[in-house]
Design an enzyme around this catalytic site. Structure first.
Site, PDB file in Angstrom:
ATOM      1  N   ASP A 282       0.828  -1.209   0.000  1.00  0.00           N
ATOM      2  CA  ASP A 282       0.000   0.000   0.000  1.00  0.00           C
ATOM      3  C   ASP A 282       0.865   1.263   0.000  1.00  0.00           C
ATOM      4  O   ASP A 282       1.972   1.266   0.546  1.00  0.00           O
ATOM      5  CB  ASP A 282      -0.909  -0.035   1.237  1.00  0.00           C
ATOM      6  CG  ASP A 282      -2.095   0.906   1.108  1.00  0.00           C
ATOM      7  OD1 ASP A 282      -2.335   1.428   0.002  1.00  0.00           O
ATOM      8  OD2 ASP A 282      -2.778   1.119   2.118  1.00  0.00           O
TER       9      ASP A 282
ATOM     10  N   ASN B 283       1.310   3.383  -2.922  1.00  0.00           N
ATOM     11  CA  ASN B 283       1.848   3.815  -4.226  1.00  0.00           C
ATOM     12  C   ASN B 283       1.277   5.168  -4.659  1.00  0.00           C
ATOM     13  O   ASN B 283       2.004   6.022  -5.166  1.00  0.00           O
ATOM     14  CB  ASN B 283       1.484   2.801  -5.316  1.00  0.00           C
ATOM     15  CG  ASN B 283       2.106   1.450  -5.083  1.00  0.00           C
ATOM     16  OD1 ASN B 283       3.028   1.328  -4.299  1.00  0.00           O
ATOM     17  ND2 ASN B 283       1.603   0.440  -5.760  1.00  0.00           N
TER      18      ASN B 283
ATOM     19  N   ARG C 177      -0.069   7.631  -2.831  1.00  0.00           N
ATOM     20  CA  ARG C 177       0.424   8.759  -2.022  1.00  0.00           C
ATOM     21  C   ARG C 177       1.869   9.079  -2.354  1.00  0.00           C
ATOM     22  O   ARG C 177       2.277  10.233  -2.395  1.00  0.00           O
ATOM     23  CB  ARG C 177       0.282   8.430  -0.522  1.00  0.00           C
ATOM     24  CG  ARG C 177      -1.109   8.692   0.005  1.00  0.00           C
ATOM     25  CD  ARG C 177      -1.316   8.043   1.335  1.00  0.00           C
ATOM     26  NE  ARG C 177      -1.467   6.604   1.214  1.00  0.00           N
ATOM     27  CZ  ARG C 177      -1.331   5.756   2.224  1.00  0.00           C
ATOM     28  NH1 ARG C 177      -1.003   6.205   3.408  1.00  0.00           N
ATOM     29  NH2 ARG C 177      -1.512   4.470   2.025  1.00  0.00           N
ATOM     30  N   TRP C 178       2.647   8.055  -2.617  1.00  0.00           N
ATOM     31  CA  TRP C 178       4.062   8.247  -2.974  1.00  0.00           C
ATOM     32  C   TRP C 178       4.156   9.101  -4.246  1.00  0.00           C
ATOM     33  O   TRP C 178       4.951  10.033  -4.319  1.00  0.00           O
ATOM     34  CB  TRP C 178       4.712   6.879  -3.194  1.00  0.00           C
ATOM     35  CG  TRP C 178       6.175   6.905  -3.528  1.00  0.00           C
ATOM     36  CD1 TRP C 178       7.209   6.829  -2.644  1.00  0.00           C
ATOM     37  CD2 TRP C 178       6.757   7.005  -4.843  1.00  0.00           C
ATOM     38  NE1 TRP C 178       8.410   6.874  -3.322  1.00  0.00           N
ATOM     39  CE2 TRP C 178       8.155   6.983  -4.670  1.00  0.00           C
ATOM     40  CE3 TRP C 178       6.239   7.112  -6.128  1.00  0.00           C
ATOM     41  CZ2 TRP C 178       9.049   7.061  -5.747  1.00  0.00           C
ATOM     42  CZ3 TRP C 178       7.116   7.189  -7.196  1.00  0.00           C
ATOM     43  CH2 TRP C 178       8.511   7.158  -7.002  1.00  0.00           C
TER      44      TRP C 178
ATOM     45  N   ARG D 251      -0.716   8.817 -10.299  1.00  0.00           N
ATOM     46  CA  ARG D 251      -0.756   7.629  -9.431  1.00  0.00           C
ATOM     47  C   ARG D 251      -0.119   6.419 -10.110  1.00  0.00           C
ATOM     48  O   ARG D 251       0.544   5.608  -9.472  1.00  0.00           O
ATOM     49  CB  ARG D 251      -2.202   7.306  -9.045  1.00  0.00           C
ATOM     50  CG  ARG D 251      -2.835   8.335  -8.122  1.00  0.00           C
ATOM     51  CD  ARG D 251      -4.300   8.000  -7.852  1.00  0.00           C
ATOM     52  NE  ARG D 251      -4.442   6.661  -7.303  1.00  0.00           N
ATOM     53  CZ  ARG D 251      -4.300   6.368  -6.009  1.00  0.00           C
ATOM     54  NH1 ARG D 251      -4.036   7.314  -5.144  1.00  0.00           N
ATOM     55  NH2 ARG D 251      -4.424   5.126  -5.587  1.00  0.00           N
TER      56      ARG D 251
ATOM     57  N   HIS E  79       2.568   3.176  -9.024  1.00  0.00           N
ATOM     58  CA  HIS E  79       2.465   1.726  -9.212  1.00  0.00           C
ATOM     59  C   HIS E  79       3.698   1.200  -9.950  1.00  0.00           C
ATOM     60  O   HIS E  79       4.173   0.104  -9.687  1.00  0.00           O
ATOM     61  CB  HIS E  79       1.188   1.379  -9.985  1.00  0.00           C
ATOM     62  CG  HIS E  79      -0.069   1.746  -9.250  1.00  0.00           C
ATOM     63  ND1 HIS E  79      -0.262   1.436  -7.925  1.00  0.00           N
ATOM     64  CD2 HIS E  79      -1.188   2.419  -9.640  1.00  0.00           C
ATOM     65  CE1 HIS E  79      -1.449   1.886  -7.534  1.00  0.00           C
ATOM     66  NE2 HIS E  79      -2.021   2.492  -8.557  1.00  0.00           N
TER      67      HIS E  79
ATOM     68  N   THR F 128     -10.290  -7.480  -5.708  1.00  0.00           N
ATOM     69  CA  THR F 128     -11.557  -7.505  -6.454  1.00  0.00           C
ATOM     70  C   THR F 128     -12.242  -6.130  -6.385  1.00  0.00           C
ATOM     71  O   THR F 128     -13.071  -5.813  -7.227  1.00  0.00           O
ATOM     72  CB  THR F 128     -12.502  -8.598  -5.877  1.00  0.00           C
ATOM     73  OG1 THR F 128     -12.441  -8.542  -4.447  1.00  0.00           O
ATOM     74  CG2 THR F 128     -12.087  -9.989  -6.310  1.00  0.00           C
TER      75      THR F 128
ATOM     76  N   ASN G  20     -10.531  -3.255  -6.494  1.00  0.00           N
ATOM     77  CA  ASN G  20      -9.727  -2.249  -7.200  1.00  0.00           C
ATOM     78  C   ASN G  20     -10.271  -1.875  -8.585  1.00  0.00           C
ATOM     79  O   ASN G  20      -9.864  -0.874  -9.163  1.00  0.00           O
ATOM     80  CB  ASN G  20      -8.263  -2.689  -7.324  1.00  0.00           C
ATOM     81  CG  ASN G  20      -7.483  -2.593  -6.029  1.00  0.00           C
ATOM     82  OD1 ASN G  20      -6.533  -3.325  -5.783  1.00  0.00           O
ATOM     83  ND2 ASN G  20      -7.893  -1.671  -5.155  1.00  0.00           N
TER      84      ASN G  20
ATOM     85  N   ARG H 260     -11.490   1.706  -9.260  1.00  0.00           N
ATOM     86  CA  ARG H 260     -10.565   2.840  -9.466  1.00  0.00           C
ATOM     87  C   ARG H 260     -10.751   3.427 -10.861  1.00  0.00           C
ATOM     88  O   ARG H 260     -11.299   2.768 -11.745  1.00  0.00           O
ATOM     89  CB  ARG H 260      -9.131   2.360  -9.284  1.00  0.00           C
ATOM     90  CG  ARG H 260      -8.888   1.978  -7.847  1.00  0.00           C
ATOM     91  CD  ARG H 260      -7.444   1.700  -7.566  1.00  0.00           C
ATOM     92  NE  ARG H 260      -7.289   1.472  -6.136  1.00  0.00           N
ATOM     93  CZ  ARG H 260      -6.221   1.794  -5.430  1.00  0.00           C
ATOM     94  NH1 ARG H 260      -5.185   2.342  -6.007  1.00  0.00           N
ATOM     95  NH2 ARG H 260      -6.173   1.570  -4.140  1.00  0.00           N
TER      96      ARG H 260
END
Ligand code: FPP
Length: 243
Positions: free
Chosen positions: A20, A22, A24-25, A33, A37, A66, A68, A71
């Site tokens: 978890d 990715n 925010r990074w 985003r 990833h 399942t 995701n 998004r």
């Protein structure tokens, strides 16, 4: 981890990773985003390679749940592209991966997954099936409740066909219908990104797992962070319900 420390520890046989942070990074760097990833996929590579180096039997990576699919489409597409690239690269680097000994396995529901991806996973699984190094389970379109529901359905079908007696159904039967069949249950589950929840990950298999939560965002997670998690795990007293 140095050789001496490594030799003094009883390592987890199976580690689960909830990758978890990715998004925010990426946002913190003014990036899309999807870039998070992409950075996360590099870390997936380095951490799975490190697990193999340590001699960890199984490592399961939660790459796409399942849930995701909810998004934004471009983010979902970016993730599917990353999975495809990973599988293509695994094929291209077959010799190297063979040396590392990876046995790659897909964990998830193949329904509504891009067909091309399903067949790439299939090829990768088959080609690496006889490898004895770390089994790397890539959980894509994975949900723990869906996994158990599918297992129940398959067992019920077998019972209806007379292939199994209802009274013979036990916990081992259920385990044997899960994606992780034949592998040890995870001893340690690591979640990066600062949240302290399981999010439908390996909910059957984690009955006796130790959990390790860290604020480190997945793209920043290093082999040193994994060492810290393992050393912390080794200091815990696992009683499995006994005193
Ligand atoms: C959660 O972070 C992460 C994901 C939904 C995707 C994880 C996928 C990877 C790391 C790529 C793995 C690649 C391969 C090839 C297996 P988030 O986006 O929810 O982060 P946030 O909480 O900061 O928004």
């Amino acid at each position: 981890m140095d050789e001496k420390t490594l030799n003094s520890l009883i390592l987890p046989r199976h580690i689960g990773f909830i990758m978890d942070g990715n998004g925010r990074w990426a946002t913190a760097r003014g990036l899309e985003r999807a870039q998070g990833h992409k950075a996360g996929a590099q870390v997936f590579r380095s951490i799975s390679t490190y697990c193999a180096k340590l001699g960890i039997e199984s490592a399961t990576f939660y790459a796409f749940s399942t849930e995701n699919w909810k998004r934004p489409e471009n983010e979902v597409n970016a993730l599917m592209k990353l999975f495809k690239e990973f599988l293509e690269e695994a094929q291209a680097r077959e010799e190297e991966n063979e040396e590392i000994g990876f046995h790659i396995k897909f964990a998830g529901d193949t329904a509504n997954m891009p067909e091309e991806l399903v067949s790439l996973f299939d090829i990768c699984e088959k080609r690496s099936a006889d490898k004895t190094g770390t089994t790397v389970n890539v959980a894509v379109n994975y949900g723990g409740r869906a996994e158990i529901t599918n297992a129940v359905r398959s067992i019920a079908r077998k019972a209806l066909n007379g292939e199994i007696a209802v009274d013979d159904i036990d916990e081992n039967t259920v385990s044997s219908f899960l994606y992780t069949a034949g592998q040890p249950d995870p001893d340690l589950i690591i979640r990066t990104g600062g949240e302290s929840r399981i999010s439908n990950f390996l909910i059957w298999q984690s009955a006796y797992s130790e959990f390790y939560f860290t604020d480190v965002l997945w793209p920043d997670f290093t082999t040193d962070d994994l060492d810290r998690a393992i050393i912390d795990f080794c200091s815990r007293n696992r009683r499995f319900g006994a005193v």
